[in-house]
Design a protein around this motif. Sequence first.
Motif, PDB file in Angstrom:
ATOM      1  N   GLY A  92       0.857  -1.172   0.000  1.00 62.82           N
ATOM      2  CA  GLY A  92       0.000   0.000   0.000  1.00 62.82           C
ATOM      3  C   GLY A  92       0.902   1.234   0.000  1.00 62.82           C
ATOM      4  O   GLY A  92       1.988   1.219   0.580  1.00 62.82           O
ATOM      5  N   GLU A 171      -4.347  -2.413   7.563  1.00 60.83           N
ATOM      6  CA  GLU A 171      -4.105  -1.591   8.746  1.00 60.83           C
ATOM      7  C   GLU A 171      -5.266  -0.628   9.010  1.00 60.83           C
ATOM      8  O   GLU A 171      -6.061  -0.339   8.123  1.00 60.83           O
ATOM      9  N   ASN A 213      -2.637  -0.094  -3.797  1.00 63.11           N
ATOM     10  CA  ASN A 213      -3.713   0.756  -3.237  1.00 63.11           C
ATOM     11  C   ASN A 213      -3.081   1.846  -2.386  1.00 63.11           C
ATOM     12  O   ASN A 213      -1.923   1.718  -1.974  1.00 63.11           O
TER      13      ASN A 213
HETATM   14  N1  HPA Z   1      -1.291  -2.857   3.676  1.00 64.86           N
HETATM   15  C1  HPA Z   1      -0.487  -3.940   3.845  1.00 64.86           C
HETATM   16  N2  HPA Z   1      -0.130  -4.737   2.849  1.00 64.86           N
HETATM   17  C2  HPA Z   1      -0.593  -4.460   1.624  1.00 64.86           C
HETATM   18  C3  HPA Z   1      -1.425  -3.358   1.370  1.00 64.86           C
HETATM   19  C4  HPA Z   1      -1.785  -2.515   2.460  1.00 64.86           C
HETATM   20  O1  HPA Z   1      -2.521  -1.520   2.309  1.00 64.86           O
HETATM   21  N3  HPA Z   1      -1.710  -3.377   0.043  1.00 64.86           N
HETATM   22  C5  HPA Z   1      -1.056  -4.446  -0.483  1.00 64.86           C
HETATM   23  N4  HPA Z   1      -0.378  -5.110   0.471  1.00 64.86           N
END
Ligand code: HPA
Length: 248
Positions: A92, A171, A213
């Motif tokens: 992310g 998270e 993302n």
């Molecule tokens: N957080 C943790 N790991 C991840 C995320 C995230 O938003 N997106 C892809 N892997």
Amino acid sequence: MSTSRIAYAVIGGTGLYQLPGLENIERVSVDTPYGKPSGEVVCGDFHGRRFAFLARHGENHSVAPHRVNYRANVHALHQLGAGAVIGVNAVGGIRDDMGPRVLVIPDQIIDYTHGRLSSFCDVEGAEVQHVDFTEPYTSALREALREGASRAGVTVVDGGCYGATQGPRLETRAEIARMRRDGCDLVGMTGMPEAVLARELELPYACLALVANWAAGCGDAVEISLEEIFAHLDAATAHVPKILATLP
Ligand code: HPA
């Protein structure tokens, strides 16, 4: 079995379960002193060099981040004689220039994981090692990734701090706000202990992070949608073989 040395081993994360373009494939089942890796290691010829590929979560994505046998995965690639390991990780984005579909070659890590077996010394009778980890990624390998990306015409962000969280949940907004204050630019669940295990074995290691993302609370979205994650990840993943094909 091919006798040529494995130049690069790739550990594929979410969205990367095989390496397109790998030819003359040989699937190797490796046993290690630390148990079984996430699956067979797929060795083959890739644009004139010997490569190995291992799907971190298994080829059908059945192993959650906190349950990956990182020690077996890294040890298996070492046993096969890999010259260097490139970890491809979905993440992310926290920093403003690290939005969805951006590729990043991080240069630092903060480890927020817990309870993972994160050292080869964690075995009865093993000699305790205190490895230097000031620079957690191998700079020459980071440079090779930058060069590969430049030759392939793929834009990458050079540098950034990867915050490794426990998962498998995403998270909270407050956790990401804290990570931002800590200096994290990216958040992912699999960057550690892979990097330190490679260091313990003196195996050159670098990370190619694919932003799937905006991390919680960083973009406009109220919630993170999995569909969106996978769409962005597919787009970013498409660049990976191009970069690997042109590595020096
Ligand atoms: N957080 C943790 N790991 C991840 C995320 C995230 O938003 N997106 C892809 N892997």
